[in-house]
Design an enzyme around this catalytic site. Sequence first.
Site, short mmCIF file in Angstrom:
data_model
loop_
_atom_site.label_atom_id
_atom_site.label_comp_id
_atom_site.label_asym_id
_atom_site.label_seq_id
_atom_site.Cartn_x
_atom_site.Cartn_y
_atom_site.Cartn_z
N ASP A 33 0.86 -1.19 0.00
CA ASP A 33 0.00 0.00 0.00
C ASP A 33 0.89 1.23 0.00
OD1 ASP A 33 -2.20 1.93 0.73
OD2 ASP A 33 -3.28 0.06 1.13
N VAL A 59 2.24 1.18 -6.43
CA VAL A 59 2.33 0.19 -7.51
C VAL A 59 2.34 0.82 -8.91
CG1 VAL A 59 1.36 -1.70 -6.15
CG2 VAL A 59 -0.17 -0.31 -7.57
N ASN A 101 2.06 -2.91 -14.35
CA ASN A 101 3.19 -3.43 -13.55
C ASN A 101 2.85 -4.77 -12.91
OD1 ASN A 101 4.85 -1.25 -14.08
ND2 ASN A 101 4.16 -0.08 -12.30
N TYR A 147 -11.85 7.55 -12.76
CA TYR A 147 -11.99 6.23 -12.13
C TYR A 147 -12.57 5.23 -13.12
CZ TYR A 147 -13.37 2.87 -8.44
OH TYR A 147 -13.51 1.76 -7.65
N LYS A 151 -10.61 1.99 -14.73
CA LYS A 151 -11.08 0.63 -14.47
C LYS A 151 -11.44 -0.08 -15.77
CE LYS A 151 -10.81 0.38 -9.95
NZ LYS A 151 -9.95 -0.62 -9.29
#
Length: 315
Positions: A33, A59, A101, A147, A151
Amino acid sequence: MKKRVLITGAAGFLGSHLCDRFIKEGFHVIGMDNLITGSLDNIAHLFPREDFEYYHHDVSKFVHVPGELDYILHFASPASPIDYLKMPIQTMKVGSLGTHNLLGLAKAKKARMIIASTSEVYGDPLVHPQTEEYWGNVNPIGPRGVYDEAKRFQEAITMAYNTFHGLETRIVRIFNTYGPRMRVNDGRVLPAFFSQAIRGEGLTVFGDGSQTRAFCYVDDLVDGIYRLLFSDYDQPVNIGNPDEITIKQFGEEVLEMVGNPKAKLIYKELPTDDPKQRKPYIEKAKRILGWEPKVNRADGMKITYEYFKKVVKVD
Ligand code: UDP
């Protein structure tokens, strides 16, 4: 040897509950996180354990995890409309660069990967309830676009790794979920209503409150995700509770449960592109995973109210 699972967004609401479930099932859990919306309080109880490791890492940058990995659960992302309005670029990066990644990591480790997609891929839906076959009605340049489109890209690149590289992938489309560990000030309707009711303030209903949502208790959601990961189904699956309610009714339920005479409903402007209706069609989850929600709203809300009583500060 325990199977090793990487969970991104481990300190978040869903991530931390997933960590608990995988520890309980006997996995070695590696939590990751960057804490922009998560909190270490959610996983502090796991730190003394030998079967839990934690990495502070974003990340969206190259992800390195030593040793073998069997499973990756990508659950890192700001997830409330207020959060992704405040952090639009990070939201886009974690869904796109971050997913890339992690797919690369999954490929290198020969791990199976599940991504946290969302009912937001359906946008302001014109099909009701939302089936997995519906392609959605999304405004790419609206405030929710950062968002929704991240997604949608996440789903697309995940399928590309599945078909082009033969990676084992799973896609869960998560509908509104609630339970202990939601952040008090994340701006979502349930934390907002509970904290306002407990403090004796106005419950901020956006618009006239006729828009609908359907709320799933977190343990049910986690169980659906667990079953999907270990199924052999690689197409998107909705996981959510189809018990639909208007936001106004929902506010009234919270008022009744909390019983604070000073609290009442007040009305605010409806945010741009706020979906008018949302309810998952869950026949696929029932058929393929043998899953359906078990916790009804009255019971789930009682547990959640106990949590908010502890964490909401009253002046
Ligand atoms: N909402 C509201 N008052 C609030 C926060 C949210 O009436 O203080 C409404 C919001 O407009 C939406 C619904 O509640 O129609 C659910 O909002 P939330 O932010 O929880 O998540 P969403 O389902 O929109 O992603």
